[in-house]
Design a protein around this motif. Structure first.
Motif, PDB file in Angstrom:
ATOM      1  N   ARG A 206     -86.831  24.072  16.927  1.00 40.53           N
ATOM      2  CA  ARG A 206     -86.627  23.538  18.670  1.00 40.53           C
ATOM      3  C   ARG A 206     -86.252  22.807  19.366  1.00 40.53           C
ATOM      4  O   ARG A 206     -85.209  21.904  20.285  1.00 40.53           O
ATOM      5  CB  ARG A 206     -86.516  25.181  19.282  1.00 40.53           C
ATOM      6  CG  ARG A 206     -86.176  26.314  19.463  1.00 40.53           C
ATOM      7  CD  ARG A 206     -86.155  27.007  19.906  1.00 40.53           C
ATOM      8  NE  ARG A 206     -85.937  28.592  19.957  1.00 40.53           N
ATOM      9  CZ  ARG A 206     -84.528  29.308  20.446  1.00 40.53           C
ATOM     10  NH1 ARG A 206     -83.624  28.166  21.358  1.00 40.53           N
ATOM     11  NH2 ARG A 206     -84.034  29.811  19.947  1.00 40.53           N
TER      12      ARG A 206
ATOM     13  N   ARG B  62     -93.619  31.310  11.528  1.00 38.83           N
ATOM     14  CA  ARG B  62     -92.619  31.540  12.073  1.00 38.83           C
ATOM     15  C   ARG B  62     -92.430  31.272  13.254  1.00 38.83           C
ATOM     16  O   ARG B  62     -91.422  30.340  13.575  1.00 38.83           O
ATOM     17  CB  ARG B  62     -91.885  32.736  11.702  1.00 38.83           C
ATOM     18  CG  ARG B  62     -91.356  33.105   9.635  1.00 38.83           C
ATOM     19  CD  ARG B  62     -90.346  34.018  10.431  1.00 38.83           C
ATOM     20  NE  ARG B  62     -90.887  34.523   8.622  1.00 38.83           N
ATOM     21  CZ  ARG B  62     -91.230  35.516   8.992  1.00 38.83           C
ATOM     22  NH1 ARG B  62     -91.954  35.797   9.343  1.00 38.83           N
ATOM     23  NH2 ARG B  62     -91.425  36.424   6.979  1.00 38.83           N
ATOM     24  N   ARG B  63     -92.971  31.905  14.444  1.00 37.73           N
ATOM     25  CA  ARG B  63     -92.677  30.822  15.647  1.00 37.73           C
ATOM     26  C   ARG B  63     -93.411  29.935  15.952  1.00 37.73           C
ATOM     27  O   ARG B  63     -92.796  28.523  16.962  1.00 37.73           O
ATOM     28  CB  ARG B  63     -94.005  31.891  16.172  1.00 37.73           C
ATOM     29  CG  ARG B  63     -93.644  33.485  16.967  1.00 37.73           C
ATOM     30  CD  ARG B  63     -93.536  34.093  17.609  1.00 37.73           C
ATOM     31  NE  ARG B  63     -95.894  34.265  16.902  1.00 37.73           N
ATOM     32  CZ  ARG B  63     -95.576  35.517  16.156  1.00 37.73           C
ATOM     33  NH1 ARG B  63     -94.650  36.507  16.294  1.00 37.73           N
ATOM     34  NH2 ARG B  63     -97.109  35.985  16.413  1.00 37.73           N
TER      35      ARG B  63
ATOM     36  N   GLU C 145     -90.561  27.198  14.461  1.00 37.09           N
ATOM     37  CA  GLU C 145     -89.119  27.968  15.024  1.00 37.09           C
ATOM     38  C   GLU C 145     -89.544  27.106  16.330  1.00 37.09           C
ATOM     39  O   GLU C 145     -88.363  26.077  17.400  1.00 37.09           O
ATOM     40  CB  GLU C 145     -89.175  28.981  16.292  1.00 37.09           C
ATOM     41  CG  GLU C 145     -87.757  29.509  16.894  1.00 37.09           C
ATOM     42  CD  GLU C 145     -88.976  30.371  17.965  1.00 37.09           C
ATOM     43  OE1 GLU C 145     -87.547  30.493  18.592  1.00 37.09           O
ATOM     44  OE2 GLU C 145     -89.386  30.464  17.948  1.00 37.09           O
TER      45      GLU C 145
ATOM     46  N   VAL D   8     -81.686  27.466  16.030  1.00 37.29           N
ATOM     47  CA  VAL D   8     -82.277  27.953  15.383  1.00 37.29           C
ATOM     48  C   VAL D   8     -83.047  29.417  15.998  1.00 37.29           C
ATOM     49  O   VAL D   8     -83.481  29.730  17.627  1.00 37.29           O
ATOM     50  CB  VAL D   8     -83.630  27.215  15.947  1.00 37.29           C
ATOM     51  CG1 VAL D   8     -85.242  27.713  14.882  1.00 37.29           C
ATOM     52  CG2 VAL D   8     -83.723  25.591  14.908  1.00 37.29           C
ATOM     53  N   GLN D   9     -82.959  30.502  15.993  1.00 38.12           N
ATOM     54  CA  GLN D   9     -83.178  31.503  15.945  1.00 38.12           C
ATOM     55  C   GLN D   9     -84.451  32.471  15.235  1.00 38.12           C
ATOM     56  O   GLN D   9     -84.464  32.135  14.040  1.00 38.12           O
ATOM     57  CB  GLN D   9     -82.118  32.101  16.059  1.00 38.12           C
ATOM     58  CG  GLN D   9     -80.602  31.791  16.688  1.00 38.12           C
ATOM     59  CD  GLN D   9     -80.101  32.845  16.498  1.00 38.12           C
ATOM     60  OE1 GLN D   9     -79.623  33.773  15.972  1.00 38.12           O
ATOM     61  NE2 GLN D   9     -78.537  32.695  17.717  1.00 38.12           N
ATOM     62  N   LEU D  10     -85.323  33.111  15.783  1.00 37.29           N
ATOM     63  CA  LEU D  10     -86.389  33.890  15.786  1.00 37.29           C
ATOM     64  C   LEU D  10     -86.230  34.949  15.893  1.00 37.29           C
ATOM     65  O   LEU D  10     -86.280  35.872  17.185  1.00 37.29           O
ATOM     66  CB  LEU D  10     -87.368  33.899  15.974  1.00 37.29           C
ATOM     67  CG  LEU D  10     -88.899  34.372  15.706  1.00 37.29           C
ATOM     68  CD1 LEU D  10     -89.454  33.994  14.208  1.00 37.29           C
ATOM     69  CD2 LEU D  10     -89.991  33.546  15.882  1.00 37.29           C
TER      70      LEU D  10
ATOM     71  N   LEU E 262     -86.699  33.484  11.172  1.00 37.78           N
ATOM     72  CA  LEU E 262     -86.347  32.785  11.252  1.00 37.78           C
ATOM     73  C   LEU E 262     -84.988  32.150  10.329  1.00 37.78           C
ATOM     74  O   LEU E 262     -84.563  32.133   9.597  1.00 37.78           O
ATOM     75  CB  LEU E 262     -87.647  31.889  11.122  1.00 37.78           C
ATOM     76  CG  LEU E 262     -87.365  30.098  12.004  1.00 37.78           C
ATOM     77  CD1 LEU E 262     -86.878  30.413  13.572  1.00 37.78           C
ATOM     78  CD2 LEU E 262     -88.265  29.751  11.295  1.00 37.78           C
TER      79      LEU E 262
END
Length: 193
Positions: A153, A145-146, A149, A111-113, A125
């Motif tokens: 994760r 989004r944070r 995430e 998972v990448q932001l 995201l």
């Protein structure tokens, strides 16, 4: 945006992402009928008194309003459903029904932001697995989004971050710590010959 997180019976989790658009289809039709009645009523009264050019403009206005309300109501049907079950991450996207389905291996999914370079303070995201990358939650704001995430994760991809050029620390070693730089054959302080 509305997000629901549910536990699934087979020890998985499901995230349902939807844009936060308040009126449903019935409410949208009532709003459209009310505004159209007032607008066309004024146009008919003006035409009755001889100001007939107002009526076509009222019709154009009602048509534009109907199109805008339809697009808004249609967007309220957008959904992204993320299933995290067993050894799979399944993402289903669609508008009222599943239009696209993506399946990834849960262990190797990361998972990448990331920040978008051309947009000020906008993030993206991503779910990445092997050679595939998938953008999720495009209609979410930055805080949402944070939050998503962090939640993803917690249940996706413990192995995905291995080999990403971060330094690996030894957990059990009695030997003194030495650094190694690719391309150097001699230790620091030794003369190569």
């Amino acid at each position: 945006m509305s997000t629901r997180t549910e536990s699934e019976p087979n020890h998985g989790r499901r995230f349902v992402l939807a844009p936060n658009i308040a009126p449903d289809w019935r409410q949208t039709m009532l709003i459209f009928a009310g505004i159209s009645t007032v607008c066309l009523g004024i146009g008919v009264v003006c035409a009755w008194f001889g100001l007939w050019p107002i009526l076509p403009f009222a019709g154009i206005e009602v048509t534009a309003l109907g199109w805008a309300l339809y697009k808004s109501a249609r967007r309220s049907l957008d959904r992204e459903v993320i299933h995290v079950v067993d050894n799979a991450v399944v993402v289903e996207k669609g508008c009222g029904r599943v239009e696209e389905r993506f399946e990834m291996d849960r262990t190797w999914t990361d998972v990448q932001l990331r920040r978008r370079s051309r947009r000020w303070d906008e993030t993206q995201l991503l779910l990445r697995s092997r050679d595939r990358s998938l953008v999720i939650g495009a209609f979410l704001d930055a805080d949402e989004r944070r939050s998503l995430e962090r939640a993803l994760r917690a249940c996706i991809g413990p192995m995905a971050r291995w080999g990403d050029a971060r330094p690996v620390t030894a957990t059990e070693s009695n030997a003194p710590e030495r650094s190694w730089t690719p391309g150097l054959t001699a230790n620091v302080g030794e003369k190569s010959g």
